[in-house]
Design an enzyme around this catalytic site. Structure first.
Site, short mmCIF file in Angstrom:
data_model
loop_
_atom_site.label_atom_id
_atom_site.label_comp_id
_atom_site.label_asym_id
_atom_site.label_seq_id
_atom_site.Cartn_x
_atom_site.Cartn_y
_atom_site.Cartn_z
N ASP A 8 56.41 59.19 36.81
CA ASP A 8 56.46 60.55 36.30
C ASP A 8 55.52 61.38 37.18
OD1 ASP A 8 53.90 60.01 35.43
OD2 ASP A 8 54.27 60.50 33.32
N CYS A 65 52.71 55.88 35.81
CA CYS A 65 52.48 57.15 35.12
C CYS A 65 50.96 57.35 35.12
CB CYS A 65 53.09 57.17 33.71
SG CYS A 65 52.44 55.97 32.55
N THR A 67 48.56 56.61 32.96
CA THR A 67 47.83 55.39 32.57
C THR A 67 48.63 54.11 32.80
OG1 THR A 67 48.79 55.58 30.36
CG2 THR A 67 46.62 56.62 30.71
N HIS A 98 52.69 33.24 34.89
CA HIS A 98 52.86 32.77 33.51
C HIS A 98 53.98 33.50 32.77
CE1 HIS A 98 48.58 30.84 33.02
NE2 HIS A 98 49.15 30.53 34.17
N HIS A 133 55.34 27.24 31.07
CA HIS A 133 55.50 28.68 30.85
C HIS A 133 56.96 29.07 30.65
CE1 HIS A 133 51.34 28.90 31.95
NE2 HIS A 133 51.60 28.30 33.10
C1 RB5 Z 1 51.60 62.58 31.34
O1 RB5 Z 1 50.70 63.60 31.13
C2 RB5 Z 1 51.04 61.27 30.79
O2 RB5 Z 1 51.10 61.29 29.40
C3 RB5 Z 1 51.80 60.10 31.36
O3 RB5 Z 1 51.75 60.12 32.74
C4 RB5 Z 1 51.35 58.71 30.95
O4 RB5 Z 1 49.98 58.55 31.16
C5 RB5 Z 1 51.79 58.25 29.64
O5 RB5 Z 1 51.54 57.13 29.22
#
Ligand code: RB5
Length: 147
Positions: A8, A65, A67, A98, A133
């Site tokens: 994203d 993304c 996180t 695994h 596994h």
């Molecule tokens: C976008 O702002 C953010 O929410 C997305 O990139 C991600 O971190 C979501 O898990």
């Protein structure tokens, strides 16, 4: 190996940096978007990439993304996908050895780009160990196929 990659807006910068890095490792990389830093919804990219990995079109997928959390949650909703969110290399190696993870999620805002490159590199080069596994992964797949 045929590797799909998608992000994203929060992962766009890392996606652009990882594509040439993965090519230099010797893989065929297919960019499934997003195309710039305009705000988009990560599930759209995770579902699309996940479906195409699950179908066998690509051997592996990489999602980024902010996180990595939203991408991993979404990708794991796709039947046949075992997506691992990794912030360090040990987990990346284990997720292959695994768990036979077929999709990797990383955060573009939580780890440095050099760490992300190391994670991607070891994740792409580590094989599933099978053995004890295998039956655990078989249980995941059986659950997936019966829901
Ligand atoms: C976008 O702002 C953010 O929410 C997305 O990139 C991600 O971190 C979501 O898990």
């Amino acid at each position: 190996m045929k590797v799909a990659i998608a992000s994203d807006h929060g992962g766009y910068e890392y996606k652009q940096k990882l594509i040439p890095f993965i090519r230099d490792l010797g893989h065929d990389v297919f960019d499934l978007g997003t195309a710039d830093e305009t705000s988009v919804d990560y599930p759209d990219y995770a579902f699309s990439l996940g479906e195409r990995v699950a179908s066998g079109e690509f051997e592996r997928g990489i999602l980024i993304c902010g996180t990595g959390i939203g991408m991993s949650i979404s990708a794991n909703k796709v039947k046949g996908i075992r997506c691992a969110l990794c912030q360090e290399t040990y987990s990346a190696v284990m997720s292959r050895g695994h768990n036979d993870a077929n999709v990797l999620a990383v955060g573009g805002r939580t780890i440095g780009i050099e760490v992300a490159k190391e994670i991607v590199s070891v994740w792409l080069s580590t094989s599933f160990l099978g053995g004890r596994h295998q039956k655990r992964v078989d249980k995941i797949n059986a659950y997936d196929n019966n829901r």
